[in-house]
Each structure stands twice: as structure tokens, then as C-alpha cells.
Motif scaffolding. Structure first.
Motif, PDB file in Angstrom:
ATOM      1  N   PRO A  90     -10.338   0.957   3.510  1.00 29.25           N
ATOM      2  CA  PRO A  90     -10.360   1.518   2.147  1.00 29.25           C
ATOM      3  C   PRO A  90     -11.224   2.760   1.982  1.00 29.25           C
ATOM      4  O   PRO A  90     -10.870   3.650   1.225  1.00 29.25           O
ATOM      5  N   TYR A 139     -11.631   5.249   3.894  1.00 33.02           N
ATOM      6  CA  TYR A 139     -10.933   6.447   4.357  1.00 33.02           C
ATOM      7  C   TYR A 139      -9.450   6.456   4.027  1.00 33.02           C
ATOM      8  O   TYR A 139      -8.767   7.440   4.295  1.00 33.02           O
ATOM      9  N   ASN A 140      -8.931   5.343   3.499  1.00 34.11           N
ATOM     10  CA  ASN A 140      -7.501   5.195   3.200  1.00 34.11           C
ATOM     11  C   ASN A 140      -6.635   5.354   4.436  1.00 34.11           C
ATOM     12  O   ASN A 140      -5.508   5.823   4.364  1.00 34.11           O
ATOM     13  N   HIS A 141      -7.150   4.980   5.606  1.00 34.74           N
ATOM     14  CA  HIS A 141      -6.358   4.990   6.827  1.00 34.74           C
ATOM     15  C   HIS A 141      -5.701   3.629   6.993  1.00 34.74           C
ATOM     16  O   HIS A 141      -6.318   2.600   6.748  1.00 34.74           O
ATOM     17  N   VAL A 142      -4.451   3.659   7.418  1.00 36.69           N
ATOM     18  CA  VAL A 142      -3.686   2.425   7.600  1.00 36.69           C
ATOM     19  C   VAL A 142      -3.203   2.354   9.045  1.00 36.69           C
ATOM     20  O   VAL A 142      -2.780   3.358   9.618  1.00 36.69           O
ATOM     21  N   LEU A 200      -5.860  -1.831   6.293  1.00 37.64           N
ATOM     22  CA  LEU A 200      -6.260  -0.646   5.535  1.00 37.64           C
ATOM     23  C   LEU A 200      -7.772  -0.516   5.573  1.00 37.64           C
ATOM     24  O   LEU A 200      -8.496  -1.471   5.297  1.00 37.64           O
ATOM     25  N   LEU A 203       0.013   3.982  -2.670  1.00 42.30           N
ATOM     26  CA  LEU A 203      -1.255   4.639  -2.372  1.00 42.30           C
ATOM     27  C   LEU A 203      -1.072   5.680  -1.279  1.00 42.30           C
ATOM     28  O   LEU A 203      -1.544   6.804  -1.388  1.00 42.30           O
ATOM     29  N   LYS A 204      -0.392   5.325  -0.205  1.00 42.65           N
ATOM     30  CA  LYS A 204      -0.229   6.232   0.921  1.00 42.65           C
ATOM     31  C   LYS A 204       0.721   7.381   0.610  1.00 42.65           C
ATOM     32  O   LYS A 204       0.538   8.471   1.115  1.00 42.65           O
ATOM     33  N   VAL A 223       0.811  -1.224   0.000  1.00 48.12           N
ATOM     34  CA  VAL A 223       0.000   0.000   0.000  1.00 48.12           C
ATOM     35  C   VAL A 223       0.842   1.271   0.000  1.00 48.12           C
ATOM     36  O   VAL A 223       0.301   2.364   0.002  1.00 48.12           O
ATOM     37  N   LYS A 229      -1.237  10.081  -0.846  1.00 48.53           N
ATOM     38  CA  LYS A 229      -2.135  10.710   0.126  1.00 48.53           C
ATOM     39  C   LYS A 229      -1.381  11.500   1.187  1.00 48.53           C
ATOM     40  O   LYS A 229      -1.973  12.237   1.939  1.00 48.53           O
TER      41      LYS A 229
END
Length: 48
Positions: free
Chosen positions: A35, A37-40, A33, A9-10, A6, A13
Motif C-alpha cells: 500500500p 507504494y501501490n505496487h502489486v 499489494l 486503484l491501479k 484493486v 495509477k
């Protein structure tokens, strides 16, 4: 999933740290992840 899966992607962001402990990730760390909010997160930070 692993961080390296990921990372691209991050990077786009602008967030490369765990949303709970705020530590930066290493390529071989297992993450979760959200998805929508795309928070990991580190698994250890959210999974008891």
C-alpha cells in the motif's frame, strides 16, 4: 486479494502489470499489494 479488488486503484495509477514479471493481471489472480507504494505483485512472483 484478487486483482478485480484493486483494478480501479491501479487503473488510475497507470500500472496494470506485476512489478516483477511485468505480465498483465487477470481478474481472478491473487495478488499482493504494497500500500505505501501501490505496487502489486503476483503471489508466485514474490512468495517462495
Amino acid at each position: 486479494m484478487l486483482y478485480y479488488e484493486v483494478k480501479d486503484l491501479k487503473v488510475r495509477k497507470g500500472a496494470l502489470e506485476c512489478m516483477v514479471c511485468l505480465s498483465e493481471f487477470e481478474d481472478n489472480e491473487e495478488l499482493c499489494l504494497l500500500p505505501r507504494y501501490n505496487h502489486v505483485f503476483h503471489l508466485d512472483c514474490i512468495d517462495t
